[in-house]
Enzyme design. Structure first.
Site, mmCIF file in Angstrom:
data_model
loop_
_atom_site.group_PDB
_atom_site.id
_atom_site.type_symbol
_atom_site.label_atom_id
_atom_site.label_comp_id
_atom_site.label_asym_id
_atom_site.label_seq_id
_atom_site.Cartn_x
_atom_site.Cartn_y
_atom_site.Cartn_z
ATOM 1 N N ARG A 63 9.687 -23.870 -10.996
ATOM 2 C CA ARG A 63 11.144 -23.917 -10.802
ATOM 3 C C ARG A 63 11.884 -23.654 -12.105
ATOM 4 O O ARG A 63 12.959 -23.107 -12.119
ATOM 5 C CB ARG A 63 11.594 -25.254 -10.202
ATOM 6 C CG ARG A 63 13.049 -25.184 -9.771
ATOM 7 C CD ARG A 63 13.647 -26.442 -9.119
ATOM 8 N NE ARG A 63 12.706 -27.350 -8.556
ATOM 9 C CZ ARG A 63 12.348 -28.502 -9.157
ATOM 10 N NH1 ARG A 63 12.886 -28.860 -10.298
ATOM 11 N NH2 ARG A 63 11.469 -29.272 -8.570
ATOM 12 N N TYR A 116 35.410 -12.001 -8.316
ATOM 13 C CA TYR A 116 34.685 -11.819 -7.054
ATOM 14 C C TYR A 116 35.004 -12.992 -6.108
ATOM 15 O O TYR A 116 35.077 -14.138 -6.529
ATOM 16 C CB TYR A 116 33.178 -11.704 -7.343
ATOM 17 C CG TYR A 116 32.332 -11.916 -6.122
ATOM 18 C CD1 TYR A 116 32.540 -11.149 -4.973
ATOM 19 C CD2 TYR A 116 31.361 -12.892 -6.089
ATOM 20 C CE1 TYR A 116 31.794 -11.363 -3.830
ATOM 21 C CE2 TYR A 116 30.597 -13.111 -4.958
ATOM 22 C CZ TYR A 116 30.828 -12.345 -3.826
ATOM 23 O OH TYR A 116 30.090 -12.573 -2.700
ATOM 24 N N ASP A 188 31.782 -12.868 -16.952
ATOM 25 C CA ASP A 188 30.936 -12.199 -15.972
ATOM 26 C C ASP A 188 30.937 -10.711 -16.306
ATOM 27 O O ASP A 188 31.957 -10.033 -16.175
ATOM 28 C CB ASP A 188 31.484 -12.454 -14.559
ATOM 29 C CG ASP A 188 30.583 -11.878 -13.471
ATOM 30 O OD1 ASP A 188 29.917 -10.861 -13.722
ATOM 31 O OD2 ASP A 188 30.574 -12.434 -12.356
ATOM 32 N N LYS A 213 23.148 -6.207 -8.881
ATOM 33 C CA LYS A 213 23.916 -4.976 -9.033
ATOM 34 C C LYS A 213 23.202 -4.008 -9.992
ATOM 35 O O LYS A 213 22.103 -3.583 -9.696
ATOM 36 C CB LYS A 213 25.325 -5.336 -9.489
ATOM 37 C CG LYS A 213 25.976 -6.456 -8.647
ATOM 38 C CD LYS A 213 26.190 -5.993 -7.233
ATOM 39 C CE LYS A 213 26.514 -6.999 -6.171
ATOM 40 N NZ LYS A 213 26.847 -8.336 -6.355
HETATM 41 O O1 7XF Z 1 25.290 -13.812 -5.904
HETATM 42 P P1 7XF Z 1 25.359 -12.329 -6.110
HETATM 43 O O2 7XF Z 1 24.143 -11.763 -6.775
HETATM 44 O O3 7XF Z 1 25.791 -11.602 -4.867
HETATM 45 O O4 7XF Z 1 26.502 -12.069 -7.220
HETATM 46 C C1 7XF Z 1 27.781 -12.625 -7.144
HETATM 47 C C2 7XF Z 1 28.722 -11.805 -7.966
HETATM 48 C C3 7XF Z 1 29.037 -12.244 -9.232
HETATM 49 N N1 7XF Z 1 29.889 -11.548 -10.012
HETATM 50 C C4 7XF Z 1 30.435 -10.399 -9.593
HETATM 51 C C5 7XF Z 1 31.354 -9.656 -10.496
HETATM 52 C C6 7XF Z 1 30.117 -9.898 -8.333
HETATM 53 O O5 7XF Z 1 30.678 -8.738 -7.953
HETATM 54 C C7 7XF Z 1 29.238 -10.608 -7.499
HETATM 55 C C8 7XF Z 1 28.880 -10.140 -6.151
HETATM 56 N N2 7XF Z 1 29.740 -9.164 -5.609
HETATM 57 C C9 7XF Z 1 29.415 -8.400 -4.436
HETATM 58 C C10 7XF Z 1 30.578 -7.417 -4.207
HETATM 59 O O6 7XF Z 1 31.647 -7.589 -4.819
HETATM 60 O O7 7XF Z 1 30.393 -6.456 -3.474
HETATM 61 C C11 7XF Z 1 29.104 -9.295 -3.274
HETATM 62 C C12 7XF Z 1 29.167 -8.765 -1.927
HETATM 63 S S1 7XF Z 1 29.934 -9.921 -0.768
#
Ligand code: 7XF
Length: 410
Positions: A63, A116, A188, A213
């Protein structure tokens, strides 16, 4: 063999491929192996007790640490210019483990108003349940932000460019204010990746990523990474990962993200070139009311973007003449470009933030914070640019120009 296995190599592409792995220690395997193990055998009971106590280095349980994750953590930390990294199961896991490790009831947290949607909901609706005061404000207005620092926040959090409207936040400016106030500055960096922007060098304390991403880059996994000083990361590993969330990245996903990192530099260059070409093409189209892309001439925050980013990234947001209904029709008329949330994949993806990624904001909040209901967000992928432009132009033809119908021109 050099300790870091780089033989003097200093470029980010070289480092992302070679840093910290010596094939001769793994039977000559060129590709780092995946350690699929949940626990580790100690040489003796004494050895186990000493390892648990931190008196000996070594792995104890899956973990908290795993060798495949450790290589990934070292490589992303290196690319971000940080001392240490921590891999988690998703971007949200990275954000929540970080914040839950660093704040306590009675603390104040400053958060930018455009982030986000699920990150926003964590700050606005969830951490507030535990006695943390969250102030949501506009980080593009540094004067107004400075006034908020009077409330002595323990942590500040923002994204730049901001998902989904691509505002640029002055990392140097916010980090300096946070430092003066004794607050931990968390950025971020998902939209840029360390190839384009390195917040730690601009004064931030912690960088978080959704590795889902660009770092992974192929739309086949979820993952998250936190990078910062050795002390901060040890604290987040011990509390946020080990005790609070338990949101461990699977070793298999660590392997896939390591594979993604090998082409990160190449991919980001291609994403940036194609996204700028798409943004430029959209801007010239009579059916487009506004385009938001950091490196696009005329973009409000272009100068600031140029001062802290080496490219505009893959994300282009835009608004069509004819509003949200036209945006939905346009998305439905595309063939090659897929309607999906997420970003940073090889495939070009398109979505309507107000109805999808930012549906966690209320309509009133989106209006107040500057997230237009008709905004369309495009993540420009790695297909041939001519094919993307062809798909876009065909979609425009299919939906027709409202201006043409109205008999006017842009
Ligand atoms: O938990 P994840 O790996 O989906 O990441 C969360 C996240 C954190 N920071 C930023 C700037 C993000 O864009 C995201 C996730 N974003 C996707 C989007 O905007 O399309 C999630 C799809 S609902």
């Amino acid at each position: 063999m050099t300790k870091d296995n780089l033989f003097g190599g200093t470029g980010p592409a070289t480092r992302a491929i070679h840093l910290g792995y010596d094939p001769s220690t793994e039977n000559g395997a060129l590709t780092p192996p995946i350690y699929l193990t949940s626990t580790y055998a100690f040489e003796s009971a004494e050895d186990g007790v000493a390892t648990f106590a931190g008196e000996r280095s070594g792995y104890v349980y899956g973990r908290s640490r795993n060798p495949t994750q450790a290589l990934l953590e070292a490589r992303v930390a290196d690319l971000e210019g940080g001392e240490a990294g921590l891999a988690l199961a998703s971007g949200i896991a990275a954000i929540t483990a970080t914040v839950l490790s660093l704040v306590k009831a009675g603390d104040t947290v400053l958060v930018d108003q455009v982030i986000y949607g699920c990150s926003y909901s964590f700050f606005a609706n969830h951490i507030t349940r535990f006695g943390v005061e969250v102030i949501i404000t506009d980080f593009t207005d540094l004067e107004a932000l400075e006034a908020e620092f009077a409330k002595k926040p323990s942590l500040v959090f923002f994204e730049t460019p901001s998902n989904p409207n691509m505002r640029i936040i002055d990392i140097r400016g916010v980090a300096a204010m946070a430092k003066a106030a004794g607050a931990v500055c968390v950025v971020d960096n998902t939209f840029s990746s360390p190839i384009i922007q390195q917040p730690l060098a601009l004064g931030a304390d912690i960088v978080v990523h959704s590795a889902t991403k660009f770092l992974g880059g192929h739309g086949d996994l979820l993952g998250g990474i936190v990078v910062g000083s050795t002390d901060l990361i040890a604290g987040i590993r011990n509390a946020g990962l080990r005790m609070i969330t338990g949101a461990t990245l699977s070793p298999f996903n660590a392997f896939l993200i390591l594979r993604g990192l090998k082409t990160l530099s190449l991919r980001m260059k291609a994403h940036c070139a194609s996204a700028l070409a798409v943004a430029t093409h959209m801007q010239a189209h009579p059916s487009v009311a506004a385009v938001h892309y950091p490196m696009l001439p005329g973009f409000a925050h272009r100068e600031l973007a140029q001062s802290q980013m080496s490219g505009g990234g893959a994300i282009v947001s835009f608004q069509l003449v004819g509003g949200r209904e036209m945006g939905m029709r346009f998305i439905n008329a595309l063939d090659l470009i897929k309607c999906a949330v997420s970003l940073g994949d090889a495939e070009t993806l398109i979505q309507i933030p107000a109805g999808m990624t930012h549906a966690t904001y209320t309509c009133e909040e989106r209006l107040r914070f500057g997230i237009p209901e008709d905004l369309v967000r495009l993540s420009v992928g790695l297909e041939d640019i001519e094919d993307l432009i062809l798909d876009i132009d065909r979609a425009f033809e299919t939906v027709g120009s409202p201006l043409a119908k109205a008999g006017s021109s842009k």
